[in-house]
Design a protein around this motif. Structure first.
Motif, PDB file in Angstrom:
ATOM      1  N   GLN A  55       0.959  -1.179  -0.081  1.00 49.48           N
ATOM      2  CA  GLN A  55       0.082   0.106   0.037  1.00 49.48           C
ATOM      3  C   GLN A  55       1.036   1.233  -0.072  1.00 49.48           C
ATOM      4  OE1 GLN A  55      -3.192  -0.507  -0.328  1.00 49.48           O
ATOM      5  NE2 GLN A  55      -4.077   1.846  -0.018  1.00 49.48           N
ATOM      6  N   VAL A  56       0.585   2.167  -0.777  1.00 49.44           N
ATOM      7  CA  VAL A  56       1.160   3.492  -0.947  1.00 49.44           C
ATOM      8  C   VAL A  56       0.217   4.680  -0.753  1.00 49.44           C
ATOM      9  CG1 VAL A  56       2.741   4.968  -2.399  1.00 49.44           C
ATOM     10  CG2 VAL A  56       2.826   2.605  -2.370  1.00 49.44           C
ATOM     11  N   GLN A  57       0.505   5.514   0.139  1.00 53.56           N
ATOM     12  CA  GLN A  57      -0.385   6.745   0.331  1.00 53.56           C
ATOM     13  C   GLN A  57       0.418   8.015  -0.257  1.00 53.56           C
ATOM     14  OE1 GLN A  57       0.902   4.738   3.341  1.00 53.56           O
ATOM     15  NE2 GLN A  57      -1.028   3.426   2.709  1.00 53.56           N
ATOM     16  N   LEU A  58      -0.291   8.781  -0.913  1.00 52.00           N
ATOM     17  CA  LEU A  58       0.074   9.901  -1.612  1.00 52.00           C
ATOM     18  C   LEU A  58      -0.570  11.005  -1.169  1.00 52.00           C
ATOM     19  CD1 LEU A  58       0.210   8.381  -5.050  1.00 52.00           C
ATOM     20  CD2 LEU A  58       2.102   8.345  -3.706  1.00 52.00           C
ATOM     21  N   VAL A  59       0.131  12.242  -0.822  1.00 49.80           N
ATOM     22  CA  VAL A  59      -0.705  13.470  -0.343  1.00 49.80           C
ATOM     23  C   VAL A  59       0.093  14.611  -1.319  1.00 49.80           C
ATOM     24  CG1 VAL A  59      -0.751  14.928   1.577  1.00 49.80           C
ATOM     25  CG2 VAL A  59      -0.677  12.495   1.893  1.00 49.80           C
ATOM     26  N   GLU A  60      -0.727  15.387  -2.036  1.00 48.44           N
ATOM     27  CA  GLU A  60      -0.333  16.120  -2.712  1.00 48.44           C
ATOM     28  C   GLU A  60      -0.399  17.493  -1.830  1.00 48.44           C
ATOM     29  OE1 GLU A  60      -2.701  13.920  -5.706  1.00 48.44           O
ATOM     30  OE2 GLU A  60      -2.753  14.493  -3.567  1.00 48.44           O
ATOM     31  N   SER A  61       0.703  18.523  -2.113  1.00 50.54           N
ATOM     32  CA  SER A  61       0.443  20.040  -1.500  1.00 50.54           C
ATOM     33  C   SER A  61       1.125  20.928  -2.369  1.00 50.54           C
ATOM     34  CB  SER A  61       1.283  19.849  -0.132  1.00 50.54           C
ATOM     35  OG  SER A  61       2.608  19.571  -0.450  1.00 50.54           O
ATOM     36  N   GLY A  62       1.158  22.042  -2.199  1.00 51.41           N
ATOM     37  CA  GLY A  62       1.406  23.369  -2.936  1.00 51.41           C
ATOM     38  C   GLY A  62       0.708  23.837  -4.024  1.00 51.41           C
ATOM     39  N   GLY A  63      -0.586  23.488  -4.155  1.00 46.83           N
ATOM     40  CA  GLY A  63      -1.542  24.262  -5.038  1.00 46.83           C
ATOM     41  C   GLY A  63      -1.870  25.419  -4.680  1.00 46.83           C
ATOM     42  N   GLY A  64      -2.420  26.383  -5.502  1.00 49.60           N
ATOM     43  CA  GLY A  64      -3.040  27.827  -5.236  1.00 49.60           C
ATOM     44  C   GLY A  64      -3.486  28.512  -6.203  1.00 49.60           C
ATOM     45  N   LEU A  65      -3.307  29.814  -6.116  1.00 50.25           N
ATOM     46  CA  LEU A  65      -3.786  30.778  -7.197  1.00 50.25           C
ATOM     47  C   LEU A  65      -2.444  31.595  -7.567  1.00 50.25           C
ATOM     48  CD1 LEU A  65      -5.879  32.272  -8.584  1.00 50.25           C
ATOM     49  CD2 LEU A  65      -6.062  33.778  -6.437  1.00 50.25           C
ATOM     50  N   VAL A  66      -2.253  31.512  -8.906  1.00 52.43           N
ATOM     51  CA  VAL A  66      -1.305  32.343  -9.436  1.00 52.43           C
ATOM     52  C   VAL A  66      -1.769  32.846 -10.763  1.00 52.43           C
ATOM     53  CG1 VAL A  66      -0.644  30.115 -10.733  1.00 52.43           C
ATOM     54  CG2 VAL A  66       1.267  31.996 -10.365  1.00 52.43           C
ATOM     55  N   GLN A  67      -1.010  34.150 -11.048  1.00 54.58           N
ATOM     56  CA  GLN A  67      -1.368  34.708 -12.143  1.00 54.58           C
ATOM     57  C   GLN A  67      -0.683  34.126 -13.459  1.00 54.58           C
ATOM     58  OE1 GLN A  67      -0.254  38.955 -11.883  1.00 54.58           O
ATOM     59  NE2 GLN A  67      -2.126  39.310 -10.872  1.00 54.58           N
ATOM     60  N   ALA A  68      -1.537  34.211 -14.624  1.00 53.79           N
ATOM     61  CA  ALA A  68      -0.860  33.660 -15.877  1.00 53.79           C
ATOM     62  C   ALA A  68       0.644  34.292 -15.927  1.00 53.79           C
ATOM     63  CB  ALA A  68      -1.749  34.311 -17.211  1.00 53.79           C
ATOM     64  N   GLY A  69       1.258  33.524 -16.558  1.00 52.65           N
ATOM     65  CA  GLY A  69       2.938  33.540 -16.504  1.00 52.65           C
ATOM     66  C   GLY A  69       3.632  33.341 -15.489  1.00 52.65           C
ATOM     67  N   GLY A  70       3.016  33.195 -14.453  1.00 52.80           N
ATOM     68  CA  GLY A  70       3.620  32.719 -13.260  1.00 52.80           C
ATOM     69  C   GLY A  70       3.978  31.450 -12.965  1.00 52.80           C
ATOM     70  N   SER A  71       4.536  30.891 -11.938  1.00 56.30           N
ATOM     71  CA  SER A  71       5.316  29.587 -11.624  1.00 56.30           C
ATOM     72  C   SER A  71       4.711  29.314 -10.444  1.00 56.30           C
ATOM     73  CB  SER A  71       6.862  29.622 -11.754  1.00 56.30           C
ATOM     74  OG  SER A  71       7.118  30.091 -12.932  1.00 56.30           O
ATOM     75  N   LEU A  72       4.387  27.841 -10.187  1.00 56.15           N
ATOM     76  CA  LEU A  72       4.185  27.140  -9.048  1.00 56.15           C
ATOM     77  C   LEU A  72       4.676  25.761  -9.047  1.00 56.15           C
ATOM     78  CD1 LEU A  72       1.845  27.798  -6.855  1.00 56.15           C
ATOM     79  CD2 LEU A  72       0.173  26.625  -8.185  1.00 56.15           C
ATOM     80  N   SER A  73       4.775  25.458  -7.828  1.00 61.32           N
ATOM     81  CA  SER A  73       5.485  23.781  -7.545  1.00 61.32           C
ATOM     82  C   SER A  73       4.421  23.141  -6.866  1.00 61.32           C
ATOM     83  CB  SER A  73       6.981  23.858  -7.031  1.00 61.32           C
ATOM     84  OG  SER A  73       7.284  22.729  -7.000  1.00 61.32           O
ATOM     85  N   VAL A  74       4.085  21.980  -7.201  1.00 55.50           N
ATOM     86  CA  VAL A  74       3.177  21.042  -6.521  1.00 55.50           C
ATOM     87  C   VAL A  74       4.110  19.689  -6.060  1.00 55.50           C
ATOM     88  CG1 VAL A  74       0.980  21.993  -7.082  1.00 55.50           C
ATOM     89  CG2 VAL A  74       2.499  20.029  -8.455  1.00 55.50           C
TER      90      VAL A  74
END
Length: 127
Positions: free
Chosen positions: A1-20
């Motif tokens: 069994q593997v548990q996966l938990v995502e994080s790092g999402g959010g709101l960003v303007q077009a042209g910007g960067s984000l890491s999840v």
């Protein structure tokens, strides 16, 4: 069994960067191929990026190629998706997934080949 938990999402303007990020726990993370998918409202879940068990092979959807980068950190049992030059059409819930594979260089691009899924993280790109 593997548990996966995502994080790092959010709101960003077009042209910007984000890491999840996707933190894995449970069985040996290093022997799983990993992938990122996304699902926008009213649309089907679609493939975004994948990375092999060895980390040496990656594959991207045409829509994100050159803008997104998938990577993995074995010490932290985490897979990342760095997203640059974001567009409003990148808005979606992003899911990470793990696939048990026997070939260390294999990337998995179809959702039905993945064994475990995270709960998703929302990414919203404003215009």
């Amino acid at each position: 069994q593997v548990q996966l938990v995502e994080s790092g999402g959010g709101l960003v303007q077009a042209g910007g960067s984000l890491s999840v990020s996707c933190a894995a726990s449970g069985r040996t993370f290093s022997t799983y191929a990993m992938g990122w998918f996304r699902q926008a409202p009213g649309k089907e879940r679609e493939f975004v990026a994948a990375i092999s068990w060895s980390g040496s092979s990656t594959y991207y959807a045409d829509s994100v190629k050159g803008r997104f980068t998938i990577s993995r950190d074995y010490a932290k049992n985490t897979v990342y998706l760095q997203m640059n030059s974001l567009k409003p059409e990148d808005t979606a819930v992003y899911y990470c997934a793990a696939a048990a594979v026997t070939l260390r260089f294999k990337v998995v691009v179809t959702s039905d080949q993945y064994d475990y899924w995270g709960q998703g993280t929302q990414v919203t790109v404003s215009s």
